[in-house]
Design a protein around this motif. Structure first.
Motif, PDB file in Angstrom:
ATOM      1  N   SER A 130       0.833  -1.208   0.000  1.00 39.41           N
ATOM      2  CA  SER A 130       0.000   0.000   0.000  1.00 39.41           C
ATOM      3  C   SER A 130       0.865   1.253   0.000  1.00 39.41           C
ATOM      4  N   ILE A 131       1.923   1.243   0.805  1.00 40.01           N
ATOM      5  CA  ILE A 131       2.828   2.392   0.870  1.00 40.01           C
ATOM      6  C   ILE A 131       3.502   2.622  -0.477  1.00 40.01           C
ATOM      7  N   GLU A 132       3.889   1.551  -1.149  1.00 42.30           N
ATOM      8  CA  GLU A 132       4.544   1.702  -2.447  1.00 42.30           C
ATOM      9  C   GLU A 132       3.597   2.332  -3.469  1.00 42.30           C
ATOM     10  N   ILE A 133       2.323   1.933  -3.443  1.00 44.75           N
ATOM     11  CA  ILE A 133       1.344   2.515  -4.368  1.00 44.75           C
ATOM     12  C   ILE A 133       1.136   3.990  -4.058  1.00 44.75           C
ATOM     13  N   LEU A 134       0.991   4.328  -2.768  1.00 47.17           N
ATOM     14  CA  LEU A 134       0.793   5.726  -2.384  1.00 47.17           C
ATOM     15  C   LEU A 134       2.008   6.576  -2.743  1.00 47.17           C
ATOM     16  N   SER A 135       3.195   6.018  -2.560  1.00 43.07           N
ATOM     17  CA  SER A 135       4.414   6.769  -2.876  1.00 43.07           C
ATOM     18  C   SER A 135       4.462   7.146  -4.347  1.00 43.07           C
ATOM     19  N   THR A 194       1.876   7.441  -6.295  1.00 41.10           N
ATOM     20  CA  THR A 194       0.698   8.212  -6.693  1.00 41.10           C
ATOM     21  C   THR A 194       0.724   9.643  -6.171  1.00 41.10           C
ATOM     22  N   LEU A 195       1.138   9.830  -4.919  1.00 36.57           N
ATOM     23  CA  LEU A 195       1.000  11.128  -4.258  1.00 36.57           C
ATOM     24  C   LEU A 195       2.285  11.944  -4.204  1.00 36.57           C
ATOM     25  N   ARG A 255       9.452   1.966   6.275  1.00 37.66           N
ATOM     26  CA  ARG A 255      10.540   2.914   5.991  1.00 37.66           C
ATOM     27  C   ARG A 255      11.286   2.515   4.723  1.00 37.66           C
ATOM     28  N   ARG A 256      11.554   1.225   4.606  1.00 38.07           N
ATOM     29  CA  ARG A 256      12.287   0.764   3.421  1.00 38.07           C
ATOM     30  C   ARG A 256      11.468   0.985   2.154  1.00 38.07           C
ATOM     31  N   ALA A 257      10.138   0.848   2.257  1.00 41.03           N
ATOM     32  CA  ALA A 257       9.281   1.075   1.088  1.00 41.03           C
ATOM     33  C   ALA A 257       9.354   2.530   0.639  1.00 41.03           C
ATOM     34  N   PHE A 258       9.314   3.465   1.586  1.00 42.26           N
ATOM     35  CA  PHE A 258       9.439   4.879   1.234  1.00 42.26           C
ATOM     36  C   PHE A 258      10.829   5.174   0.664  1.00 42.26           C
ATOM     37  N   ALA A 259      11.848   4.545   1.234  1.00 43.73           N
ATOM     38  CA  ALA A 259      13.211   4.770   0.743  1.00 43.73           C
ATOM     39  C   ALA A 259      13.359   4.274  -0.691  1.00 43.73           C
ATOM     40  N   ARG A 260      12.751   3.124  -1.011  1.00 41.36           N
ATOM     41  CA  ARG A 260      12.824   2.608  -2.381  1.00 41.36           C
ATOM     42  C   ARG A 260      12.151   3.553  -3.374  1.00 41.36           C
ATOM     43  N   ALA A 261      11.146   4.299  -2.886  1.00 38.53           N
ATOM     44  CA  ALA A 261      10.444   5.250  -3.756  1.00 38.53           C
ATOM     45  C   ALA A 261      11.206   6.564  -3.893  1.00 38.53           C
ATOM     46  N   GLY A 262      12.368   6.672  -3.244  1.00 39.46           N
ATOM     47  CA  GLY A 262      13.172   7.879  -3.355  1.00 39.46           C
ATOM     48  C   GLY A 262      12.777   8.981  -2.399  1.00 39.46           C
TER      49      GLY A 262
END
Length: 287
Positions: free
Chosen positions: A193-198, A200-201, A219-226
């Motif tokens: 879910s975090i990866e999709i939101l990252s 999209t938003l 945290r790692r998911a947000f980091a992967r999204a830059g």
């Protein structure tokens, strides 16, 4: 003035309609909420046990427990291990004024010292002995004996429609979130879910504030999204909202776990939730 005992809730006007459309636990949660907001249940006042309250009102203990769990999640009631449930001791005055009746409220109870209890640090490890294996197997057998075509063909990108309907109903009942099934998207888990939101938003390089300590996979998911990660400390009420103004760069969003903070397990009180929402509204940020 002597504080009213919650054992006298019937005298305070708690009445449940057993033939109405609204579930009993929602009726009970709503009436306890009104008693707290009106001041007829004083801040810090102990509630009766689930067994005693169920006997008074003629309902099952499950009904009472479900109502109390909802109020704890909303921040109106505090659950103290080994002591029971208490009316929240730190509701903001604005909330109290909104729900206060013409009857003058009793003075708030003195704040109790915070007890620091040991916390297990092994996440994602439930007691597998509690899983209802036989019931699960029986239900699986019933479903797959005559599966519908949608289950076999795939539920679609947003998830299986009956499941989305149930999730929307659960959010309305337990989180007071008004949403339709069309607004519900089912994912394999919180990280997905975090990866999709990252994507999209947010844009790569934007900052997001997170609880410290917090859930490492997110945290790692947000980091992967830059995204740039801004750790913000917590206290006994959760994330320190006042610390957000000192974050540099300014966060585009803040991620919190208000109903059960990870890894402490605390519930964010209503006063802190309103403070966080006020910050987000003033700054135009996501929560």
């Amino acid at each position: 003035m002597n504080k009213t005992s919650f054992d006298e809730t019937v005298a305070l006007g708690v009445q449940l309609c057993h033939t109405g459309k609204e579930p009993l636990y929602q009726q009970l949660a709503g009436q306890i909420r009104k008693l707290i907001l009106s001041g007829r249940l004083a801040a810090g006042q102990r509630l009766a046990s689930g067994r005693a309250l169920a006997a008074q009102l003629g309902v099952s203990r499950v009904t009472v427990v479900t109502a109390l769990e909802q109020l704890v999640a909303e921040g109106y009631v505090e659950a103290r291990k080994g002591s029971g449930h208490f009316a929240a001791s730190d509701l903001p005055e604005a909330v109290m004024q909104a729900g206060r009746s013409k009857v003058s409220a009793p003075p708030p109870a003195p704040a109790r010292p915070v007890r620091h209890l040991p916390v297990p640090f092994q996440p994602s490890g439930p007691d597998m002995r509690l899983f209802p294996h036989r019931r699960w197997a029986r239900l699986m057998q019933q479903v797959w004996a005559r599966p519908c075509d949608e289950l076999l063909a795939g539920p679609g990108a947003a998830g299986w429609w009956p499941l989305r309907q149930q999730i929307a109903g659960h959010l309305r009942a337990f989180r007071a979130i008004e949403c339709s099934p069309e607004q519900v998207f089912v994912t394999p888990g919180s990280v997905e879910s975090i990866e999709i939101l990252s994507q999209t938003l947010f844009e790569p390089g934007q900052a997001i504030a997170l609880e410290e300590p917090g859930y490492a996979p997110v945290r790692r998911a947000f980091a992967r999204a830059g995204m740039r990660l801004l750790p913000v400390g917590i206290d006994e009420a959760g994330l320190k909202v006042a610390a957000l103004s000192a974050c540099r760069p300014e966060p585009r969003a803040v991620l919190v776990t208000p109903s059960r903070q990870f890894p402490s397990g605390m519930t964010m009180p209503l006063a802190r939730r309103l403070e966080l929402l006020g910050w987000a509204a003033a700054q135009g940020r996501y929560v």
